[in-house]
Design a protein around this motif. Structure first.
Motif, PDB file in Angstrom:
ATOM      1  N   ALA A  79       0.842  -1.204   0.000  1.00  0.00           N
ATOM      2  CA  ALA A  79       0.000   0.000   0.000  1.00  0.00           C
ATOM      3  C   ALA A  79       0.872   1.247   0.000  1.00  0.00           C
ATOM      4  O   ALA A  79       1.917   1.292   0.638  1.00  0.00           O
ATOM      5  N   ARG A  80       0.416   2.266  -0.715  1.00  0.00           N
ATOM      6  CA  ARG A  80       1.144   3.533  -0.762  1.00  0.00           C
ATOM      7  C   ARG A  80       0.959   4.309   0.540  1.00  0.00           C
ATOM      8  O   ARG A  80       0.121   3.979   1.366  1.00  0.00           O
ATOM      9  N   TRP A  81       1.724   5.383   0.675  1.00  0.00           N
ATOM     10  CA  TRP A  81       1.772   6.166   1.913  1.00  0.00           C
ATOM     11  C   TRP A  81       0.408   6.683   2.340  1.00  0.00           C
ATOM     12  O   TRP A  81       0.092   6.716   3.530  1.00  0.00           O
ATOM     13  N   HIS A  82      -0.420   7.086   1.360  1.00  0.00           N
ATOM     14  CA  HIS A  82      -1.701   7.682   1.740  1.00  0.00           C
ATOM     15  C   HIS A  82      -2.646   6.650   2.358  1.00  0.00           C
ATOM     16  O   HIS A  82      -3.470   6.999   3.199  1.00  0.00           O
ATOM     17  N   ILE A  83      -2.508   5.394   1.984  1.00  0.00           N
ATOM     18  CA  ILE A  83      -3.331   4.338   2.582  1.00  0.00           C
ATOM     19  C   ILE A  83      -2.900   4.140   4.040  1.00  0.00           C
ATOM     20  O   ILE A  83      -3.740   4.031   4.939  1.00  0.00           O
ATOM     21  N   HIS A  84      -1.600   4.103   4.280  1.00  0.00           N
ATOM     22  CA  HIS A  84      -1.098   3.965   5.653  1.00  0.00           C
ATOM     23  C   HIS A  84      -1.564   5.137   6.518  1.00  0.00           C
ATOM     24  O   HIS A  84      -1.992   4.943   7.658  1.00  0.00           O
ATOM     25  N   LEU A  85      -1.463   6.350   5.985  1.00  0.00           N
ATOM     26  CA  LEU A  85      -1.863   7.535   6.748  1.00  0.00           C
ATOM     27  C   LEU A  85      -3.366   7.549   6.997  1.00  0.00           C
ATOM     28  O   LEU A  85      -3.820   7.881   8.101  1.00  0.00           O
ATOM     29  N   MET A  86      -4.141   7.155   6.001  1.00  0.00           N
ATOM     30  CA  MET A  86      -5.586   7.091   6.168  1.00  0.00           C
ATOM     31  C   MET A  86      -5.950   6.080   7.258  1.00  0.00           C
ATOM     32  O   MET A  86      -6.802   6.356   8.114  1.00  0.00           O
ATOM     33  N   LEU A  87      -5.300   4.933   7.252  1.00  0.00           N
ATOM     34  CA  LEU A  87      -5.553   3.919   8.273  1.00  0.00           C
ATOM     35  C   LEU A  87      -5.175   4.440   9.656  1.00  0.00           C
ATOM     36  O   LEU A  87      -5.945   4.299  10.614  1.00  0.00           O
ATOM     37  N   LEU A  88      -4.021   5.057   9.774  1.00  0.00           N
ATOM     38  CA  LEU A  88      -3.581   5.595  11.065  1.00  0.00           C
ATOM     39  C   LEU A  88      -4.567   6.637  11.597  1.00  0.00           C
ATOM     40  O   LEU A  88      -4.996   6.563  12.751  1.00  0.00           O
ATOM     41  N   LEU A  89      -4.930   7.594  10.750  1.00  0.00           N
ATOM     42  CA  LEU A  89      -5.866   8.630  11.191  1.00  0.00           C
ATOM     43  C   LEU A  89      -7.225   8.037  11.540  1.00  0.00           C
ATOM     44  O   LEU A  89      -7.861   8.443  12.522  1.00  0.00           O
ATOM     45  N   GLY A  90      -7.683   7.076  10.752  1.00  0.00           N
ATOM     46  CA  GLY A  90      -8.951   6.412  11.048  1.00  0.00           C
ATOM     47  C   GLY A  90      -8.923   5.704  12.390  1.00  0.00           C
ATOM     48  O   GLY A  90      -9.887   5.773  13.169  1.00  0.00           O
ATOM     49  N   LEU A  91      -7.827   5.018  12.692  1.00  0.00           N
ATOM     50  CA  LEU A  91      -7.715   4.326  13.981  1.00  0.00           C
ATOM     51  C   LEU A  91      -7.665   5.325  15.141  1.00  0.00           C
ATOM     52  O   LEU A  91      -8.259   5.072  16.197  1.00  0.00           O
ATOM     53  N   GLY A 138     -10.976  13.904  10.613  1.00  0.00           N
ATOM     54  CA  GLY A 138     -11.831  13.340   9.563  1.00  0.00           C
ATOM     55  C   GLY A 138     -11.712  14.098   8.258  1.00  0.00           C
ATOM     56  O   GLY A 138     -11.636  13.493   7.185  1.00  0.00           O
ATOM     57  N   LEU A 139     -11.675  15.414   8.326  1.00  0.00           N
ATOM     58  CA  LEU A 139     -11.534  16.207   7.098  1.00  0.00           C
ATOM     59  C   LEU A 139     -10.162  15.985   6.461  1.00  0.00           C
ATOM     60  O   LEU A 139     -10.057  15.887   5.227  1.00  0.00           O
ATOM     61  N   ILE A 140      -9.133  15.883   7.287  1.00  0.00           N
ATOM     62  CA  ILE A 140      -7.800  15.577   6.755  1.00  0.00           C
ATOM     63  C   ILE A 140      -7.800  14.199   6.098  1.00  0.00           C
ATOM     64  O   ILE A 140      -7.251  14.019   5.002  1.00  0.00           O
ATOM     65  N   THR A 141      -8.430  13.240   6.744  1.00  0.00           N
ATOM     66  CA  THR A 141      -8.490  11.880   6.202  1.00  0.00           C
ATOM     67  C   THR A 141      -9.235  11.854   4.872  1.00  0.00           C
ATOM     68  O   THR A 141      -8.801  11.185   3.924  1.00  0.00           O
ATOM     69  N   VAL A 142     -10.321  12.586   4.778  1.00  0.00           N
ATOM     70  CA  VAL A 142     -11.068  12.655   3.520  1.00  0.00           C
ATOM     71  C   VAL A 142     -10.202  13.272   2.422  1.00  0.00           C
ATOM     72  O   VAL A 142     -10.177  12.795   1.277  1.00  0.00           O
ATOM     73  N   ALA A 143      -9.468  14.324   2.766  1.00  0.00           N
ATOM     74  CA  ALA A 143      -8.581  14.956   1.779  1.00  0.00           C
ATOM     75  C   ALA A 143      -7.502  13.985   1.319  1.00  0.00           C
ATOM     76  O   ALA A 143      -7.205  13.892   0.108  1.00  0.00           O
ATOM     77  N   ILE A 144      -6.922  13.248   2.250  1.00  0.00           N
ATOM     78  CA  ILE A 144      -5.894  12.269   1.900  1.00  0.00           C
ATOM     79  C   ILE A 144      -6.492  11.145   1.065  1.00  0.00           C
ATOM     80  O   ILE A 144      -5.905  10.713   0.068  1.00  0.00           O
ATOM     81  N   ALA A 145      -7.663  10.679   1.457  1.00  0.00           N
ATOM     82  CA  ALA A 145      -8.305   9.582   0.725  1.00  0.00           C
ATOM     83  C   ALA A 145      -8.641   9.976  -0.704  1.00  0.00           C
ATOM     84  O   ALA A 145      -8.502   9.187  -1.638  1.00  0.00           O
ATOM     85  N   SER A 146      -9.094  11.211  -0.873  1.00  0.00           N
ATOM     86  CA  SER A 146      -9.527  11.623  -2.205  1.00  0.00           C
ATOM     87  C   SER A 146      -8.371  12.131  -3.076  1.00  0.00           C
ATOM     88  O   SER A 146      -8.436  12.010  -4.292  1.00  0.00           O
ATOM     89  N   GLY A 147      -7.323  12.662  -2.474  1.00  0.00           N
ATOM     90  CA  GLY A 147      -6.256  13.230  -3.290  1.00  0.00           C
ATOM     91  C   GLY A 147      -4.887  12.589  -3.140  1.00  0.00           C
ATOM     92  O   GLY A 147      -3.998  12.846  -3.937  1.00  0.00           O
ATOM     93  N   GLY A 148      -4.724  11.730  -2.129  1.00  0.00           N
ATOM     94  CA  GLY A 148      -3.424  11.166  -1.834  1.00  0.00           C
ATOM     95  C   GLY A 148      -2.791  10.370  -2.964  1.00  0.00           C
ATOM     96  O   GLY A 148      -1.591  10.419  -3.174  1.00  0.00           O
ATOM     97  N   ARG A 149      -3.595   9.674  -3.700  1.00  0.00           N
ATOM     98  CA  ARG A 149      -3.029   8.846  -4.786  1.00  0.00           C
ATOM     99  C   ARG A 149      -2.471   9.687  -5.922  1.00  0.00           C
ATOM    100  O   ARG A 149      -1.728   9.183  -6.744  1.00  0.00           O
ATOM    101  N   TYR A 150      -2.810  10.951  -5.964  1.00  0.00           N
ATOM    102  CA  TYR A 150      -2.323  11.816  -7.037  1.00  0.00           C
ATOM    103  C   TYR A 150      -1.059  12.564  -6.650  1.00  0.00           C
ATOM    104  O   TYR A 150      -0.501  13.301  -7.463  1.00  0.00           O
ATOM    105  N   LEU A 151      -0.622  12.424  -5.398  1.00  0.00           N
ATOM    106  CA  LEU A 151       0.581  13.116  -4.940  1.00  0.00           C
ATOM    107  C   LEU A 151       1.818  12.257  -5.120  1.00  0.00           C
ATOM    108  O   LEU A 151       1.804  11.088  -5.143  1.00  0.00           O
TER     109      LEU A 151
END
Length: 151
Positions: A79-91, A138-151
């Protein structure tokens, strides 16, 4: 995969959107119009209706997130970095919610039941701050989830 991502997004929208509505819309109006006893009873009722949706959202987010992590992204190592960060923030968000549920929300309910308005106000203030923190995460996580793969 389409079912997992759809359920994942819907659960996120329900949880984060509910916090946004409570924080940005309902809280200021209730604080400006209602006396503490009525305001505390209102929030107890609001949380009693909203928190089951949060529990459902947490369950759906965990199941669908892990499903996609291992079935689509090939596990943590792939998994790329944004998936790891999304999981961490979600937890972290889930841990904050669990704390709200098991500590200040329970104390708020007891305070309202015995009409201890000062204690209820303290607990509501703590819940407000924790939900505010979760809203930001949550807003940060949404931003990462929606845009992280493009960074």
């Amino acid at each position: 995969m389409p079912i997992a991502i759809t359920l994942h997004v819907l659960a996120s929208v329900l949880w984060v959107g509910g916090m946004f509505f409570a924080w940005m819309v309902l809280r200021p109006v209730a604080a400006g119009l209602l006396e503490p006893p009525t305001r505390l009873a209102l929030w107890r009722g609001v949380f009693a209706r909203f928190f089951p949706w949060v529990w459902a959202s947490v369950g759906v987010l965990l199941v669908t997130g892990l499903w996609m992590l291992f079935a689509v992204f090939g596990g943590m190592a792939e998994a790329r970095w944004h998936i790891h960060l999304m999981l961490l923030l979600g937890l972290i968000m889930m841990a904050i919610y669990l704390h709200i549920w098991f500590a200040p929300y329970r104390r708020l309910c007891r305070a309202v039941d015995v009409t201890d308005w000062p204690e209820g106000g303290r607990q509501l203030g703590l819940i407000r701050r924790l939900i505010g923190l979760n809203l930001i995460l949550g807003l940060i996580t949404v931003a990462i989830a929606s845009g992280g793969r493009y960074l």
